[in-house]
Design a protein around this motif. Structure first.
Motif, PDB file in Angstrom:
ATOM      1  N   CYS A   8      57.780  78.022  24.279  1.00 19.40           N
ATOM      2  CA  CYS A   8      58.606  78.307  23.457  1.00 19.40           C
ATOM      3  C   CYS A   8      59.589  77.561  24.375  1.00 19.40           C
ATOM      4  O   CYS A   8      60.886  77.507  23.325  1.00 19.40           O
ATOM      5  CB  CYS A   8      58.895  80.032  23.868  1.00 19.40           C
ATOM      6  N   ASN A   9      59.970  76.317  25.303  1.00 15.97           N
ATOM      7  CA  ASN A   9      60.899  76.709  25.602  1.00 15.97           C
ATOM      8  C   ASN A   9      61.377  75.333  24.991  1.00 15.97           C
ATOM      9  O   ASN A   9      60.974  74.005  25.035  1.00 15.97           O
ATOM     10  CB  ASN A   9      61.046  76.423  27.515  1.00 15.97           C
ATOM     11  N   LYS A  10      62.370  75.147  24.660  1.00 16.40           N
ATOM     12  CA  LYS A  10      63.023  74.170  23.409  1.00 16.40           C
ATOM     13  C   LYS A  10      62.345  72.940  23.699  1.00 16.40           C
ATOM     14  O   LYS A  10      62.887  71.962  22.932  1.00 16.40           O
ATOM     15  CB  LYS A  10      64.528  74.736  22.748  1.00 16.40           C
ATOM     16  N   ASN A  11      63.262  72.679  25.182  1.00 16.57           N
ATOM     17  CA  ASN A  11      63.376  71.604  25.974  1.00 16.57           C
ATOM     18  C   ASN A  11      61.314  70.797  26.022  1.00 16.57           C
ATOM     19  O   ASN A  11      61.745  69.745  25.870  1.00 16.57           O
ATOM     20  CB  ASN A  11      64.074  70.769  26.953  1.00 16.57           C
ATOM     21  N   ALA A  12      60.556  71.441  26.386  1.00 14.05           N
ATOM     22  CA  ALA A  12      59.742  71.497  26.795  1.00 14.05           C
ATOM     23  C   ALA A  12      58.862  71.127  26.107  1.00 14.05           C
ATOM     24  O   ALA A  12      58.239  69.984  25.398  1.00 14.05           O
ATOM     25  CB  ALA A  12      58.497  72.705  27.416  1.00 14.05           C
ATOM     26  N   VAL A  13      59.009  71.760  24.856  1.00 13.70           N
ATOM     27  CA  VAL A  13      58.134  71.087  23.024  1.00 13.70           C
ATOM     28  C   VAL A  13      58.194  70.682  22.794  1.00 13.70           C
ATOM     29  O   VAL A  13      57.633  69.745  21.970  1.00 13.70           O
ATOM     30  CB  VAL A  13      58.144  72.880  23.011  1.00 13.70           C
ATOM     31  N   LYS A  14      60.083  69.873  23.040  1.00 14.76           N
ATOM     32  CA  LYS A  14      59.615  68.227  22.686  1.00 14.76           C
ATOM     33  C   LYS A  14      59.252  66.944  23.255  1.00 14.76           C
ATOM     34  O   LYS A  14      58.545  66.395  22.756  1.00 14.76           O
ATOM     35  CB  LYS A  14      61.706  67.697  22.843  1.00 14.76           C
ATOM     36  N   TYR A  15      58.644  67.911  23.805  1.00 17.96           N
ATOM     37  CA  TYR A  15      57.855  66.980  24.763  1.00 17.96           C
ATOM     38  C   TYR A  15      56.284  66.542  25.404  1.00 17.96           C
ATOM     39  O   TYR A  15      55.096  66.212  24.806  1.00 17.96           O
ATOM     40  CB  TYR A  15      58.168  66.959  26.205  1.00 17.96           C
ATOM     41  N   VAL A  16      55.889  67.712  23.915  1.00 15.85           N
ATOM     42  CA  VAL A  16      53.918  67.796  24.201  1.00 15.85           C
ATOM     43  C   VAL A  16      54.028  67.781  23.068  1.00 15.85           C
ATOM     44  O   VAL A  16      54.162  67.799  21.872  1.00 15.85           O
ATOM     45  CB  VAL A  16      54.202  70.080  24.365  1.00 15.85           C
ATOM     46  N   GLU A  17      52.830  67.099  23.344  1.00 19.65           N
ATOM     47  CA  GLU A  17      51.444  66.241  22.312  1.00 19.65           C
ATOM     48  C   GLU A  17      51.190  67.421  21.534  1.00 19.65           C
ATOM     49  O   GLU A  17      50.259  67.537  22.041  1.00 19.65           O
ATOM     50  CB  GLU A  17      51.295  64.766  22.912  1.00 19.65           C
ATOM     51  N   THR A  18      51.251  67.084  20.201  1.00 22.02           N
ATOM     52  CA  THR A  18      50.229  68.494  19.077  1.00 22.02           C
ATOM     53  C   THR A  18      49.480  68.332  18.063  1.00 22.02           C
ATOM     54  O   THR A  18      49.112  68.327  17.598  1.00 22.02           O
ATOM     55  CB  THR A  18      51.370  69.097  18.397  1.00 22.02           C
ATOM     56  N   GLU A  19      49.946  66.245  17.873  1.00 22.11           N
ATOM     57  CA  GLU A  19      48.868  65.886  17.135  1.00 22.11           C
ATOM     58  C   GLU A  19      48.004  66.120  16.917  1.00 22.11           C
ATOM     59  O   GLU A  19      47.221  65.713  18.397  1.00 22.11           O
ATOM     60  CB  GLU A  19      49.468  64.729  17.066  1.00 22.11           C
ATOM     61  N   GLY A  20      47.041  66.916  16.067  1.00 19.75           N
ATOM     62  CA  GLY A  20      45.074  66.851  16.466  1.00 19.75           C
ATOM     63  C   GLY A  20      44.732  68.245  17.663  1.00 19.75           C
ATOM     64  O   GLY A  20      44.131  68.525  17.814  1.00 19.75           O
ATOM     65  N   SER A  21      46.251  68.900  18.012  1.00 23.99           N
ATOM     66  CA  SER A  21      46.188  69.831  18.735  1.00 23.99           C
ATOM     67  C   SER A  21      45.479  70.882  18.179  1.00 23.99           C
ATOM     68  O   SER A  21      45.751  71.243  17.353  1.00 23.99           O
ATOM     69  CB  SER A  21      47.131  69.912  19.923  1.00 23.99           C
ATOM     70  N   LEU A  22      44.254  71.826  18.805  1.00 21.81           N
ATOM     71  CA  LEU A  22      43.659  73.114  18.010  1.00 21.81           C
ATOM     72  C   LEU A  22      44.479  74.082  18.835  1.00 21.81           C
ATOM     73  O   LEU A  22      44.916  75.129  17.269  1.00 21.81           O
ATOM     74  CB  LEU A  22      41.857  72.781  18.239  1.00 21.81           C
ATOM     75  N   VAL A  23      44.813  73.788  19.586  1.00 23.52           N
ATOM     76  CA  VAL A  23      45.830  74.879  19.710  1.00 23.52           C
ATOM     77  C   VAL A  23      46.913  75.047  19.252  1.00 23.52           C
ATOM     78  O   VAL A  23      47.988  76.136  18.564  1.00 23.52           O
ATOM     79  CB  VAL A  23      46.684  74.470  21.418  1.00 23.52           C
ATOM     80  N   ALA A  24      47.789  74.058  19.036  1.00 27.98           N
ATOM     81  CA  ALA A  24      48.830  73.899  18.320  1.00 27.98           C
ATOM     82  C   ALA A  24      48.297  74.624  16.416  1.00 27.98           C
ATOM     83  O   ALA A  24      49.932  75.116  15.488  1.00 27.98           O
ATOM     84  CB  ALA A  24      50.087  72.323  17.407  1.00 27.98           C
ATOM     85  N   GLU A  25      47.692  73.766  16.132  1.00 26.98           N
ATOM     86  CA  GLU A  25      46.962  74.030  15.037  1.00 26.98           C
ATOM     87  C   GLU A  25      47.051  75.986  14.732  1.00 26.98           C
ATOM     88  O   GLU A  25      47.040  76.399  13.572  1.00 26.98           O
ATOM     89  CB  GLU A  25      45.358  73.620  14.752  1.00 26.98           C
ATOM     90  N   MET A  26      46.045  76.507  15.815  1.00 26.14           N
ATOM     91  CA  MET A  26      45.632  77.874  15.454  1.00 26.14           C
ATOM     92  C   MET A  26      47.322  78.057  15.865  1.00 26.14           C
ATOM     93  O   MET A  26      47.654  79.593  15.328  1.00 26.14           O
ATOM     94  CB  MET A  26      44.767  78.649  16.542  1.00 26.14           C
ATOM     95  N   ASN A  27      48.252  78.143  16.857  1.00 24.64           N
ATOM     96  CA  ASN A  27      49.378  78.463  16.809  1.00 24.64           C
ATOM     97  C   ASN A  27      49.738  78.946  15.737  1.00 24.64           C
ATOM     98  O   ASN A  27      50.797  80.187  15.387  1.00 24.64           O
ATOM     99  CB  ASN A  27      50.282  77.638  17.902  1.00 24.64           C
TER     100      ASN A  27
END
Length: 136
Positions: free
Chosen positions: A55-74
């Motif tokens: 949820c950190n606005k700086n960190a979220v810029k660097y996390v690769e979420t393409e194809g991430s099941l975690v990101a999809e569920m979130n």
């Protein structure tokens, strides 16, 4: 997601919350570690989505979420549920093994109190915690 009509989901809360206690021998170092892991590019890349989507606005810029099941569920959960974390009803005095929630459930389960008395117990306990929290 199943069709539940107009009612959407249950409470959503953070998957991990970190704090530095007042008794920490190294609070500055602890803060630096937390900042590195959850706010800096290198730490965010290392953790990725292993602890959920940051949820950190700086960190979220660097996390690769393409194809991430975690990101999809979130994304699905955030869109589905209208209920977010309530800081008052998550307090330890309510949730602890000897807290108000457990006491009310046990009192009802063992027939010591009826549903109305247990509801009053919960309302009183939650109100007490709200008063305690807002008085600080």
């Amino acid at each position: 997601m199943i069709n539940m009509g107009e009612y959407h989901g249950g409470p959503i809360k953070a998957s991990q919350v970190i704090a530095i206690t007042s008794t920490s021998e190294h609070p500055v170092e602890a803060a630096a570690l937390i900042q590195f892991l959850f706010g800096d590019e290198e730490g965010a890349v290392i953790l990725g989505d292993s602890r959920g989507i940051p949820c950190n606005k700086n960190a979220v810029k660097y996390v690769e979420t393409e194809g991430s099941l975690v990101a999809e569920m979130n994304e699905k959960l955030m869109a589905w549920s209208a209920f977010k974390l309530d800081i008052f009803t998550e307090r330890a005095a309510l949730k602890a093994p000897d807290g108000v929630y457990t006491l009310a459930i046990q009192s009802l389960s063992y027939g010591e109190e009826d549903a109305a008395a247990c509801a009053d117990m919960l309302i009183d306990g939650i109100n007490r915690e709200i008063e305690t929290a807002t008085a600080q």
